[in-house]
Scaffold this active site. Structure first.
Site, PDB file in Angstrom:
ATOM      1  CG  HIS A   1      -1.463   1.156   1.381  1.00  0.00           C
ATOM      2  ND1 HIS A   1      -1.550   2.029   2.466  1.00  0.00           N
ATOM      3  CD2 HIS A   1      -2.849   1.753   0.354  1.00  0.00           C
ATOM      4  CE1 HIS A   1      -2.483   3.017   2.423  1.00  0.00           C
ATOM      5  NE2 HIS A   1      -3.200   2.820   1.271  1.00  0.00           N
TER       6      HIS A   1
ATOM      7  CD  GLU B   1      -2.729   2.537  -3.527  1.00  0.00           C
ATOM      8  OE1 GLU B   1      -3.280   3.693  -3.454  1.00  0.00           O
ATOM      9  OE2 GLU B   1      -3.070   1.704  -3.220  1.00  0.00           O
ATOM     10  CG  HIS B   2      -0.060   6.198  -0.806  1.00  0.00           C
ATOM     11  ND1 HIS B   2      -0.602   7.370  -0.092  1.00  0.00           N
ATOM     12  CD2 HIS B   2      -0.833   5.302  -0.422  1.00  0.00           C
ATOM     13  CE1 HIS B   2      -1.737   6.998   0.333  1.00  0.00           C
ATOM     14  NE2 HIS B   2      -2.055   5.730   0.395  1.00  0.00           N
TER      15      HIS B   2
ATOM     16  CD  GLU C   1      -5.004   5.648   3.182  1.00  0.00           C
ATOM     17  OE1 GLU C   1      -5.710   4.751   2.339  1.00  0.00           O
ATOM     18  OE2 GLU C   1      -3.904   5.675   2.687  1.00  0.00           O
TER      19      GLU C   1
END
Length: 447
Positions: free
Chosen positions: A68, A71-72, A148
């Protein structure tokens, strides 16, 4: 198209018509890159996705959350484009771009007008192949991801969902949070994420899918040109990475009951058991079962808990599946004072379905609901692009709407009853967030 179409990893070119007169084509390049397209008559836009079959379950202990995190970071710039350049590329044409990390794959995607598809491919290819993972950007994005996670932790439904997967899957990698934890994200190093990137973002890992107003030959040319322009040597032969095989270690229950105390107005309750794998031939049967149990406003859970008794606003069931396992879950949000009653009603409906099966009327309604929902979803090129990706990465076959409807229509009352009877014998887990007490749910686990 009659029946499903197999997608062998060693096939070079495939071409076939799918329902609605769409044209599906597939190319496997010598380098192992796989490119699939679905041309939809009358479409004026297209959705493009760059996929890699690596998700949160594939991480090592020192890299939890790195999929993840990565991904950012792929949006934060390359040698030829800054993060702003990437954003402007799509904003300037009214396009959309984003990414999704799942437990078994990661996808970077964009939706644009047909004339802007080459640009979208070029930008996504640049991101995929040439991200810098700049040290300063890495630390900035670490802060973003921690925010987040904090946002998700403020959402009791998200917290309940994470705790539920941990309860059902235990220490199995599928039980881990996709985004990692505050501790793992705070500790992970740029070097660990860089190694994760270099190890998994290679030519034979890449799957490109596009749907809508797309010409396959033009797509093939721009993908190859963009990858070569990024420095990839597509002349080096390599077989596509094998599809994921079921893990030798099956998930085992983590805990029958997980409670998270929060001073909030509702109790968020999840009840469930291990489900079935994504390639299990009973997937259509499970879809019918889910539709009847909690898949709509006419479902048993909705009617019993909300319509007849007014005990919850949101109540439903869900059945995610993975390469070697799955989950059957029931959710409701209700007053803490009613939590025990709502949980008992949900579990009671699940057990009643297993004991008595479903009726002919319910079966017909489920078939109609699933067929209609599938047809409506395919009005969107995003759905078609995602279907291509899952077909290639997970299933190894392409199933069009007609074949999907045939499979659903072939489901029988006995098949639903048999599957429900099997599922209800599996270990039961309950997760709840709110002002909740153990004695509220403990009787359900012993009954």
């Amino acid at each position: 198209m009659n029946g499903a179409v197999d997608l062998p990893l060693d096939a070079g070119e495939q071409r076939f018509e799918a329902s609605g007169e769409s044209l599906v084509r597939r190319s496997v390049l010598p380098s192992g890159v796989r490119i699939l397209s679905e041309r939809v008559p009358g479409a004026r836009s297209a959705t493009i996705g760059f996929w890699v079959a690596v998700g949160s379950r594939d991480e090592q202990p020192v890299t939890y959350g790195s999929t993840h995190f990565l991904e950012h970071l792929l949006f934060k710039g390359t040698a030829s484009r800054s993060a702003l350049d990437i954003a402007v590329s799509f904003d300037a044409v009214g396009g959309e771009h984003n990414a999704a990390t799942a437990k078994e794959y990661t996808c970077y995607y964009a939706k644009v007008q047909d004339r802007d598809l080459p640009m979208a491919v070029e930008v996504l290819a640049d991101m995929f192949t040439s991200s810098l993972l700049d040290t300063d950007e890495f630390e900035t994005e670490r802060g973003v991801i921690l925010e987040e996670l904090a946002m998700a932790d403020d959402d009791p439904a998200d917290v309940a969902s994470e705790r539920f997967f941990e309860a059902v899957m235990g220490e199995h990698p599928l039980g881990r949070p996709i985004g990692g934890t505050v501790e793992s994200i705070s500790a992970v190093s740029r070097e660990a994420v860089w190694e994760h990137y270099r190890a998994n973002y290679r030519a034979n890992d890449l799957v490109v899918t596009a749907a809508g107003a797309v010409d396959h030959d033009e797509l093939l040319a721009v993908v190859e040109g963009s990858l070569r322009g990024a420095g990839w040597d597509l002349g080096v032969e390599a077989a596509p990475v094998p599809r994921r095989t079921p893990s030798l270690v099956a998930p085992s229950q983590g805990s029958p009951l997980v409670l998270v105390q929060r001073p909030i107005e509702q109790a968020n309750i999840l009840i469930g058991v291990p489900g079935i794998a994504s390639r299990d031939p009973r997937r259509a049967t499970l879809s019918v079962l889910n539709s009847v149990l909690g898949g709509g406003m006419s479902s048993r859970l909705f009617q019993e808990v909300r319509e007849k008794r007014g005990l919850a606003y949101s109540v439903y069931s869900f059945t995610p599946s993975f390469s070697d396992s799955g989950v059957v879950g029931l959710y409701a949000g209700c007053s803490p004072a009613k939590a025990g009653q709502v949980a008992e009603l949900m579990l009671g409906e699940f057990r009643r379905l297993a004991a008595d099966g479903i009726s002919e009327t319910e079966l017909a309604r489920a078939v109609g609901q699933l067929g209609g929902a599938s047809a409506l979803a395919l009005e969107d090129s995003d759905t078609r692009m995602s279907r291509l990706g899952r077909s290639e990465i997970t299933l190894g076959e392409f199933v069009d709407l007609d074949e999907a409807l045939r499979r659903i229509s072939a489901v029988t009352l006995d098949q639903v009853a048999e599957l429900a009877a099997e599922l209800v014998t599996r270990p039961l887990s309950i997760a709840a967030v709110g002002t909740v007490e153990e004695e509220t749910f403990a009787p359900l686990l012993s009954s």
